[in-house]
Design a protein around this motif. Structure first.
Motif, short mmCIF file in Angstrom:
data_model
loop_
_atom_site.label_atom_id
_atom_site.label_comp_id
_atom_site.label_asym_id
_atom_site.label_seq_id
_atom_site.Cartn_x
_atom_site.Cartn_y
_atom_site.Cartn_z
N LYS B 67 0.84 -1.21 0.00
CA LYS B 67 0.00 0.00 0.00
C LYS B 67 0.87 1.25 0.00
N ASN B 68 1.92 1.21 0.80
CA ASN B 68 2.82 2.35 0.92
C ASN B 68 3.44 2.71 -0.42
N ILE B 69 3.93 1.70 -1.13
CA ILE B 69 4.55 1.95 -2.44
C ILE B 69 3.50 2.53 -3.39
N TYR B 70 2.30 1.94 -3.38
CA TYR B 70 1.24 2.40 -4.29
C TYR B 70 0.90 3.86 -4.03
N HIS B 71 0.76 4.23 -2.75
CA HIS B 71 0.35 5.60 -2.45
C HIS B 71 1.45 6.61 -2.71
N GLN B 72 2.71 6.16 -2.75
CA GLN B 72 3.80 7.09 -3.05
C GLN B 72 3.90 7.40 -4.54
N MET B 73 3.29 6.56 -5.37
CA MET B 73 3.41 6.77 -6.82
C MET B 73 2.49 7.91 -7.24
N PRO B 74 2.98 8.79 -8.16
CA PRO B 74 2.14 9.90 -8.63
C PRO B 74 1.07 9.40 -9.61
N ASN B 75 -0.04 10.12 -9.70
CA ASN B 75 -1.08 9.79 -10.67
C ASN B 75 -0.68 10.28 -12.05
N PRO B 76 -1.10 9.67 -13.13
CA PRO B 76 -1.82 8.42 -13.23
C PRO B 76 -0.89 7.22 -13.02
N LYS B 77 -1.43 6.12 -12.51
CA LYS B 77 -0.59 4.94 -12.26
C LYS B 77 -1.39 3.68 -12.60
N VAL B 78 -0.64 2.64 -12.93
CA VAL B 78 -1.24 1.38 -13.34
C VAL B 78 -0.62 0.25 -12.53
N VAL B 79 -1.44 -0.73 -12.13
CA VAL B 79 -0.91 -1.88 -11.39
C VAL B 79 -0.98 -3.12 -12.27
N VAL B 80 0.15 -3.81 -12.39
CA VAL B 80 0.20 -5.04 -13.17
C VAL B 80 0.51 -6.20 -12.22
N ALA B 81 -0.36 -7.19 -12.17
CA ALA B 81 -0.13 -8.37 -11.33
C ALA B 81 0.50 -9.45 -12.20
N VAL B 82 1.76 -9.80 -11.92
CA VAL B 82 2.49 -10.76 -12.75
C VAL B 82 2.48 -12.13 -12.10
N GLY B 83 2.03 -13.11 -12.83
CA GLY B 83 2.05 -14.50 -12.35
C GLY B 83 0.75 -14.88 -11.68
N ILE B 84 0.57 -16.19 -11.54
CA ILE B 84 -0.69 -16.68 -11.02
C ILE B 84 -0.84 -16.39 -9.53
N CYS B 85 0.28 -16.31 -8.80
CA CYS B 85 0.19 -16.01 -7.36
C CYS B 85 -0.37 -14.62 -7.13
N ALA B 86 0.05 -13.66 -7.97
CA ALA B 86 -0.44 -12.29 -7.81
C ALA B 86 -1.89 -12.19 -8.24
N THR B 87 -2.33 -13.14 -9.08
CA THR B 87 -3.70 -13.11 -9.56
C THR B 87 -4.66 -13.71 -8.55
N SER B 88 -4.30 -14.90 -8.05
CA SER B 88 -5.26 -15.57 -7.17
C SER B 88 -4.62 -16.27 -5.97
N GLY B 89 -3.30 -16.36 -5.94
CA GLY B 89 -2.65 -17.13 -4.89
C GLY B 89 -2.00 -18.39 -5.44
N GLY B 90 -2.48 -18.88 -6.58
CA GLY B 90 -1.84 -20.00 -7.27
C GLY B 90 -1.73 -21.25 -6.43
N VAL B 91 -0.58 -21.93 -6.52
CA VAL B 91 -0.39 -23.16 -5.75
C VAL B 91 -0.40 -22.90 -4.25
N PHE B 92 -0.15 -21.66 -3.87
CA PHE B 92 -0.05 -21.36 -2.44
C PHE B 92 -1.37 -20.88 -1.85
N ARG B 93 -2.46 -20.92 -2.62
CA ARG B 93 -3.68 -20.27 -2.14
C ARG B 93 -4.20 -20.89 -0.84
N GLU B 94 -3.83 -22.18 -0.58
CA GLU B 94 -4.31 -22.81 0.65
C GLU B 94 -3.33 -22.65 1.82
N CYS B 95 -2.22 -21.98 1.60
CA CYS B 95 -1.27 -21.78 2.69
C CYS B 95 -1.84 -20.81 3.71
#
Lengths: 359, 144
Positions: B67-95
């Motif tokens: 959150k801290n990094i996101y709020h420090q970025m100036p507008n306009p800004k875009v967030v890219v989630a790379v990989g399945i873990c960033a999308t849904s948790g992937g193989v680790f979703r049950e951890c």
């Protein structure tokens, strides 16, 4: 006494690809103490053994770390095979050895590049990573993936390499050797690099031994610790001498990695020469019962995988002790007495892999 | 790609990924894929960045950092989630220490699939993100 100040280092920091947090206690510019705190990456994947059957768990364990993924898979399979008393075919053992050495090559090239980047030598970073792509292409072709392979399985390996592919690999090793010698030559002979690394972050042999340093961190201080000498997989049938340096500074640890690159290609050549024909897997029946601690040499040092089963499809307990975790006490010891500007180089010289450490 | 106003700089943070996607993000910058020829630079300073590339899922401890990094970025800004873990948790979703995808904390604009995501896929995601960035910039300009 001078005034002490505390400077936070990380978790998000330009030289760190991964988050680790250090509180550096400084007197003027000099580090007097470093307090590490970890936990930004913890996932708790050891607990997943409750939910995944033991042949499927290989996929989870490979994702402990994307850099040494192949060797994590190998170590887990080794532990389960020992518990179940499975005889793995000879050819599979040689294929595993080739895979391990390829992943060591890619890991060392990666870390040497990041080290160069950490001291601002960006051209060399690009150079190392260019060579690394060659290794990754070969890994993708032979093992089935760039960083996460999924090659090892309980009872053998999933993918065979045919004679033509092995010949191609052998021919490319010469090109690799030449390119790696060029790059490591630049790194080890450059005056600016020597100035940044010689005599910095010294870890004497006695301290390295007492703090339990493993891998290139220990070997750079002259501690002879290389698990490959114990002869797991096919290493017992391969002749090699572990790389040792005695100075114990950042330069020595880097030199160990540079020389190990050439050692890895020598081991791959021997494996290609000696690999026997035959099946690549055996049929697995039954469930693991008992316990076993499997020790392997990862690019960063010794990793121990402890597994315990009770005859069911699920393992009862699983635990990993990873090399970077073992090296953190040495890192804290090394940082003391050096300047703030040296901190990134010292941290990169132990080749930290935080996602291994925190699992 | 000649339409953007400024070179899009990215900042990369490793949530709780296994490193696989991280080194593929770095591989995008190196000679084989070389996104720097398009002016895309990996910066360490959130205040200079336009695109936030995040790999791995979020957990209790790193949520504040993200959150801290996101709020420090100036507008306009875009967030890219790379990989399945960033999308849904992937193989680790049950951890037990994995809360799930990054979209639980931040508005994610682009999802890049894969375990580990290939450099080609990541570059594709960044190119999509640049389009969204330009759109956001125009909307900001219209609002004045």
């Amino acid at each position: 006494m001078q005034k002490r100040i505390v400077i936070p280092f990380g978790p998000q920091h330009p030289v760190l690809p991964e988050p680790i947090h250090l509180d550096l206690v400084l007197e003027d510019e000099r580090v007097v103490d470093a307090i590490p705190s970890i936990g930004y990456l913890h996932r708790g994947l050891e607990k997943l053994v409750d939910k995944r059957e033991f042949p499927e768990y290989v996929y989870v364990i490979e994702r402990t770390c994307g850099i040494c993924s192949f060797i994590h898979g190998l170590s887990y399979c080794q532990a389960v095979e020992e518990m179940m008393k499975i005889e793995v075919p000879e050819r599979a053992l040689f294929l595993r050895t080739i895979g391990s050495e390829y992943s060591r090559l890619h890991s060392h090239l990666l870390t040497l590049g990041c080290l160069a980047d950490g001291m601002g030598f960006e051209n060399l970073f690009m150079g190392f990573w260019r060579v690394r792509e060659r290794v990754l292409n070969r890994m993708e072709e032979s093992l089935g993936g760039r960083v996460i392979q999924g090659t090892c399985k309980v009872g053998g390996v999933r993918k065979d390499m045919d004679g033509e592919m092995l010949e191609r690999m052998k021919a490319e090793l010469d090109v690799l050797d030449k390119e790696m010698k060029e790059m490591t030559g630049v790194l080890l002979r450059d005056d600016a690099v020597k100035y940044r690394m010689k005599g910095i972050g010294v870890l004497p042999k006695k301290d390295a031994f007492e703090l339990g340093a493993v891998g290139p961190t220990g070997r750079g201080s002259g501690v002879r610790i290389d698990l490959r000498e114990r002869g797991y997989a096919a290493y017992g049938k391969i002749g090699f001498e572990p790389v040792l340096e005695t100075a114990g500074d950042c330069y020595a640890r880097t030199a160990v990695r540079c020389r190990e690159l050439l050692l890895s290609t020598r081991i791959i050549r021997q494996c290609i020469g000696k690999i026997p024909d035959g099946p690549i897997e055996t049929k697995v029946t039954g469930n693991p019962n008992g316990e076993y601690a499997s020790r392997v040499e990862q690019p960063r040092g010794e990793a121990v995988h402890y597994a315990k089963g009770d005859g069911g499809r699920y393992l009862k307990r699983f635990r990993i002790r990873t090399p970077t975790f073992a090296n953190i006490p040495s890192l804290v010891h090394m940082l003391k007495g050096y300047e703030l500007a040296d901190v990134p180089v010292i941290i990169m010289s132990i080749d930290p892999c935080i996602s291994c450490t925190e699992r | 790609m000649s339409y953007f106003k400024k070179s899009p700089w990215i900042i990369h943070y490793d949530g709780s990924s296994c490193n696989g996607c991280d080194i593929e993000v770095l591989a995008c910058l190196t000679p084989m894929y070389d996104v720097e020829r398009f002016g895309i630079v990996n910066t360490g300073n959130p205040k200079h960045a336009d695109i936030f590339v995040i790999t791995g899922s979020v957990n209790e401890q790193n949520i504040e950092v993200v959150k801290n990094i996101y709020h420090q970025m100036p507008n306009p800004k875009v967030v890219v989630a790379v990989g399945i873990c960033a999308t849904s948790g992937g193989v680790f979703r049950e951890c037990y220490n994995v809360m799930g995808g990054v979209d639980k904390v931040l508005p994610v604009d682009v999802y890049v699939p894969g375990c580990a995501a290939r450099p080609e896929a990541i570059i594709d995601g960044i190119v999509k993100a640049i389009g969204i960035l330009e759109k956001k910039r125009k909307e900001m300009d219209e609002k004045g």
